[in-house]
Scaffold this motif. Structure first.
Motif, PDB file in Angstrom:
ATOM      1  N   PHE A  88       1.116  -1.507  -0.070  1.00 42.49           N
ATOM      2  CA  PHE A  88      -0.142   0.138   0.135  1.00 42.49           C
ATOM      3  C   PHE A  88       1.378   1.703   0.128  1.00 42.49           C
ATOM      4  CE2 PHE A  88      -2.805  -3.359   2.215  1.00 42.49           C
ATOM      5  CZ  PHE A  88      -3.641  -3.147   1.353  1.00 42.49           C
ATOM      6  N   TYR A 116      -3.423  -1.144  -5.130  1.00 37.11           N
ATOM      7  CA  TYR A 116      -4.493  -0.253  -4.366  1.00 37.11           C
ATOM      8  C   TYR A 116      -5.460  -1.845  -3.130  1.00 37.11           C
ATOM      9  CZ  TYR A 116      -9.776   0.491  -3.272  1.00 37.11           C
ATOM     10  OH  TYR A 116     -10.695   0.476  -2.579  1.00 37.11           O
ATOM     11  N   SER A 117      -4.754  -2.684  -4.024  1.00 34.16           N
ATOM     12  CA  SER A 117      -5.956  -3.529  -2.771  1.00 34.16           C
ATOM     13  C   SER A 117      -4.764  -5.911  -3.529  1.00 34.16           C
ATOM     14  CB  SER A 117      -7.035  -4.368  -3.810  1.00 34.16           C
ATOM     15  OG  SER A 117      -7.861  -5.780  -3.922  1.00 34.16           O
ATOM     16  N   THR A 118      -4.927  -6.160  -2.745  1.00 34.67           N
ATOM     17  CA  THR A 118      -3.767  -7.631  -2.282  1.00 34.67           C
ATOM     18  C   THR A 118      -4.423  -8.162  -3.529  1.00 34.67           C
ATOM     19  OG1 THR A 118      -5.860  -8.761  -0.661  1.00 34.67           O
ATOM     20  CG2 THR A 118      -3.172  -7.557  -0.044  1.00 34.67           C
ATOM     21  N   LEU A 119      -5.529  -7.876  -4.720  1.00 32.81           N
ATOM     22  CA  LEU A 119      -6.076  -8.025  -5.660  1.00 32.81           C
ATOM     23  C   LEU A 119      -5.119  -8.342  -6.763  1.00 32.81           C
ATOM     24  CD1 LEU A 119     -10.085  -7.162  -5.104  1.00 32.81           C
ATOM     25  CD2 LEU A 119      -9.350  -9.941  -5.066  1.00 32.81           C
ATOM     26  N   THR A 143      -7.660  -3.975   7.881  1.00 30.13           N
ATOM     27  CA  THR A 143      -7.123  -5.077   6.466  1.00 30.13           C
ATOM     28  C   THR A 143      -6.626  -6.072   6.922  1.00 30.13           C
ATOM     29  OG1 THR A 143      -6.251  -2.440   6.267  1.00 30.13           O
ATOM     30  CG2 THR A 143      -5.174  -3.988   4.793  1.00 30.13           C
ATOM     31  N   PRO A 145      -8.403  -9.098   6.920  1.00 31.97           N
ATOM     32  CA  PRO A 145      -9.607  -9.898   6.729  1.00 31.97           C
ATOM     33  C   PRO A 145      -8.938 -10.008   4.932  1.00 31.97           C
ATOM     34  CG  PRO A 145     -10.875  -8.574   6.580  1.00 31.97           C
ATOM     35  CD  PRO A 145      -9.443  -8.435   8.209  1.00 31.97           C
ATOM     36  N   THR A 146      -8.587  -8.226   4.622  1.00 30.90           N
ATOM     37  CA  THR A 146      -8.672  -8.852   2.313  1.00 30.90           C
ATOM     38  C   THR A 146      -7.047  -9.477   2.660  1.00 30.90           C
ATOM     39  OG1 THR A 146      -7.438  -7.002   2.448  1.00 30.90           O
ATOM     40  CG2 THR A 146      -9.652  -6.839   2.912  1.00 30.90           C
ATOM     41  N   MET A 149      -8.529 -13.085   3.076  1.00 27.27           N
ATOM     42  CA  MET A 149      -8.652 -13.591   1.527  1.00 27.27           C
ATOM     43  C   MET A 149      -6.882 -13.988   0.633  1.00 27.27           C
ATOM     44  SD  MET A 149     -11.599 -14.547   2.089  1.00 27.27           S
ATOM     45  CE  MET A 149     -11.347 -14.755  -0.114  1.00 27.27           C
ATOM     46  N   SER A 150      -6.605 -12.986   0.545  1.00 25.12           N
ATOM     47  CA  SER A 150      -5.248 -13.459  -0.797  1.00 25.12           C
ATOM     48  C   SER A 150      -4.809 -14.273  -0.473  1.00 25.12           C
ATOM     49  CB  SER A 150      -4.497 -11.803  -1.062  1.00 25.12           C
ATOM     50  OG  SER A 150      -3.790 -11.745   0.015  1.00 25.12           O
TER      51      SER A 150
ATOM     52  N   MET B   1      -5.216   5.118   6.729  1.00 20.52           N
ATOM     53  CA  MET B   1      -5.755   3.229   6.278  1.00 20.52           C
ATOM     54  C   MET B   1      -6.706   2.399   6.434  1.00 20.52           C
ATOM     55  SD  MET B   1      -2.251   1.378   6.536  1.00 20.52           S
ATOM     56  CE  MET B   1      -2.265  -0.225   5.366  1.00 20.52           C
ATOM     57  N   CYS B   2      -7.241   2.975   7.598  1.00 21.11           N
ATOM     58  CA  CYS B   2      -8.721   1.444   7.720  1.00 21.11           C
ATOM     59  C   CYS B   2      -9.645   2.977   7.305  1.00 21.11           C
ATOM     60  CB  CYS B   2      -8.292   1.620   9.202  1.00 21.11           C
ATOM     61  SG  CYS B   2      -7.344   1.061   9.614  1.00 21.11           S
ATOM     62  N   LYS B  26     -16.029   0.381 -10.230  1.00 17.17           N
ATOM     63  CA  LYS B  26     -14.548   0.092  -9.620  1.00 17.17           C
ATOM     64  C   LYS B  26     -14.997  -2.340  -9.600  1.00 17.17           C
ATOM     65  CE  LYS B  26     -11.204   0.525  -6.473  1.00 17.17           C
ATOM     66  NZ  LYS B  26      -9.814  -0.538  -8.013  1.00 17.17           N
ATOM     67  N   ALA B  31     -16.291 -11.354  -1.443  1.00 23.98           N
ATOM     68  CA  ALA B  31     -16.348 -12.108  -0.614  1.00 23.98           C
ATOM     69  C   ALA B  31     -15.803 -12.310   1.211  1.00 23.98           C
ATOM     70  CB  ALA B  31     -14.570 -13.373  -0.936  1.00 23.98           C
ATOM     71  N   LEU B  32     -16.210 -11.142   1.502  1.00 20.84           N
ATOM     72  CA  LEU B  32     -16.537 -10.772   2.915  1.00 20.84           C
ATOM     73  C   LEU B  32     -17.527 -10.730   3.461  1.00 20.84           C
ATOM     74  CD1 LEU B  32     -13.167  -8.897   3.345  1.00 20.84           C
ATOM     75  CD2 LEU B  32     -13.534 -11.412   4.223  1.00 20.84           C
ATOM     76  N   HIS B  45     -13.412  -1.398   1.427  1.00 23.04           N
ATOM     77  CA  HIS B  45     -11.656  -1.120   1.473  1.00 23.04           C
ATOM     78  C   HIS B  45     -11.016  -1.805   1.144  1.00 23.04           C
ATOM     79  CE1 HIS B  45      -8.522  -0.156   4.457  1.00 23.04           C
ATOM     80  NE2 HIS B  45      -8.777  -1.922   4.754  1.00 23.04           N
ATOM     81  N   ALA B  46      -9.599  -1.671   0.593  1.00 23.68           N
ATOM     82  CA  ALA B  46      -8.979  -2.269  -0.221  1.00 23.68           C
ATOM     83  C   ALA B  46      -9.292  -3.144  -0.839  1.00 23.68           C
ATOM     84  CB  ALA B  46      -8.103  -2.656   0.741  1.00 23.68           C
ATOM     85  N   GLY B  47     -10.466  -2.900  -1.432  1.00 22.93           N
ATOM     86  CA  GLY B  47     -10.899  -4.188  -3.475  1.00 22.93           C
ATOM     87  C   GLY B  47     -11.856  -4.798  -2.327  1.00 22.93           C
ATOM     88  N   TYR B  48     -12.014  -4.700  -1.525  1.00 26.75           N
ATOM     89  CA  TYR B  48     -12.708  -5.495  -0.583  1.00 26.75           C
ATOM     90  C   TYR B  48     -14.314  -5.130   0.479  1.00 26.75           C
ATOM     91  CZ  TYR B  48     -10.027  -9.576  -1.314  1.00 26.75           C
ATOM     92  OH  TYR B  48      -8.704 -10.637  -1.596  1.00 26.75           O
TER      93      TYR B  48
END
Lengths: 373, 74
Positions: A88, A116-119, A143, A145-146, A149-150, B1-2, B26, B31-32, B45-48
């Motif tokens: 990040f 931007y994301s773990t994706l 953050t 859980p994201t 998930m990765s 950040m959050c 986007k 999944a969550l 948040h961060a793509g999720y």
């Protein structure tokens, strides 16, 4: 979606705060979320509230509390030719012990990719099968859980050149560490909004039960913070500390159980080093043995940092006391002089969400007074 | 950040979804928040997506503000 209150509504809320503020003693209210630090700085609330309501910025910026010794580890990884660091953007400028950062390493040829994301980090790994993609997993419970998930996705899809260097930190253990510190004086907490979206109310019950401290999970608009303060002051006035949710649009009492299951599947709590605060028991997350192939520490045989490596890089820097609410940023000898957002010495000046950076930007004592007006 | 931003889900494909705000769309993971369906608002948040936003809860916050305002105006 966004609800904004008008000036009259804000003025009424401020009047409520004034009415509930005790006349005889100051109250220390701490927030522990970088977004709250920014919102409070930007709104100018500190200047508008009664003098005896002190709003303190605690350890709410996960980037700021990433320890020197961890930074040295990932800088070393970044220098390896087959490694791509995925991170990040917040971590780019954080200096390690010798003052150099990931941005510097990138300038010297290291492959550092801001995602931007773990994706995106997983896509990077798929696109570069001959390289090792190391994702720097920084952040609190929002953050984690994201990132978990990765790891699950990498295992399911057989992506073998992806691993996570976990720097994750947990909020409730650091709140407890603060309350156990005899120097720290806190009457109530503005609790973080999106961390609570994941963890819900239960992990905070100890605040009232064991430490008799007030707590309100609060949103991020100025009126949210004022409402949160009104609720906190009500709890304190009635001597009835508990955990309330002001940010009801974003937080359910039970949190997000699926996200918590995902965290627990991949990570387990572990002792963690916090910059400025030291070692806090069970305040971090490490990857479970069942996912060891995706744990950068195991993949690259990174030893546990030696205790000698854990000395803070600058002894004058007051970030430790600032994170605990013992000192205000402007009480540090370096603030605004040797330590500025362009040349940060301590962790609280590094990220825009750090207490010192927010003070510098938004208050008269800092350099950028006009910016927040 | 959050930081998490509210987006509206306009398409769902398995664990992934397309969500938008003011015309900018986007790709996100749901999944969550597997209960999410087209038309829902989510915090991202961060793509999720980390939470489906309950409109009733959100409205209650507004009502609380209005009540407070009225109580103070008297």
């Amino acid at each position: 979606m966004k609800q904004t209150a008008n000036k009259r509504q804000l003025a009424k809320l401020i009047q409520q705060v004034e009415r509930l503020a005790p006349a005889d003693k100051p109250l220390n209210i701490m927030e522990v979320c970088g977004a709250h630090t920014m919102a409070i700085g930007k709104s100018g609330l500190r200047q508008l509230l009664p003098d005896n309501i002190r709003l303190l910025s605690g350890p709410g910026c996960p980037v700021c509390v990433t320890h020197d010794c961890e930074i040295e580890v990932y800088l070393e990884l970044a220098r390896q030719r087959n490694v791509i660091i995925a991170t990040f953007g917040d971590l780019l400028r954080v200096p390690g012990k010798k003052g150099s950062s990931l941005a510097d390493a990138r300038g010297q040829g290291a492959k550092v990719s801001v995602v931007y994301s773990t994706l995106d980090a997983l896509k990077l790994a798929k696109k570069n099968p001959g390289k090792e993609v190391v994702f720097l997993g920084a952040g609190f419970e929002t953050t984690a859980p994201t990132v978990a998930m990765s790891v699950i996705q990498a295992q399911e899809e057989g992506i073998e050149n992806f691993s996570v260097y976990s720097l994750h930190k947990l909020v409730p253990p650091v709140l407890e560490a603060l309350l156990l510190d005899k120097e720290v004086k806190i009457d109530g907490f503005i609790l973080p909004g999106h961390v609570s979206t994941i963890i819900g109310v239960e992990p905070y019950y100890f605040l009232a039960r064991e430490y008799h401290k007030a707590g309100v999970i609060t949103g991020f608009e100025t009126h949210d913070i004022l409402q949160g303060l009104v609720m906190l002051l009500g709890q304190i006035r009635e001597d009835n500390p508990c955990v309330e949710i002001q940010y009801r649009g974003g937080v359910l009492p039970r949190g997000n159980p699926i996200a918590r299951q995902v965290i627990a599947r991949v990570f387990e709590p572990a002792d963690a080093w916090w910059r400025g605060l030291g070692l806090i028991p069970k305040s971090g997350l490490r990857i479970r043995e069942s996912f060891r192939n995706y744990d950068t520490r195991k993949k690259f045989n990174i030893p546990e940092p030696h205790p000698d490596d854990k000395e803070e890089s600058n002894k004058i820097c007051a970030c430790g006391d600032i994170l605990k609410g013992i000192k205000l940023p402007q009480e540090c000898r370096l603030f605004g002089r040797a330590c500025t957002p362009l040349n940060p010495v301590g962790p609280c000046m590094v990220s825009s969400e750090g207490a010192c950076a927010a003070y510098y930007r938004f208050t008269e004592n800092g350099g950028g007074w006009n910016e927040g007006r | 950040m959050c930081v998490a931003v509210p987006l509206k889900v306009i398409k769902v494909t398995g664990n992934m979804a397309i969500a938008e705000l003011e015309g900018i769309s986007k790709e996100i993971s749901i999944a969550l928040t597997p209960e999410v369906s087209v038309g829902d608002w989510v915090l991202v948040h961060a793509g999720y997506a980390i939470q489906r936003i309950d409109n009733e809860e959100a409205r209650e916050t507004v009502r609380f503000l209005e009540e407070l305002y009225e109580a103070n105006s008297k």
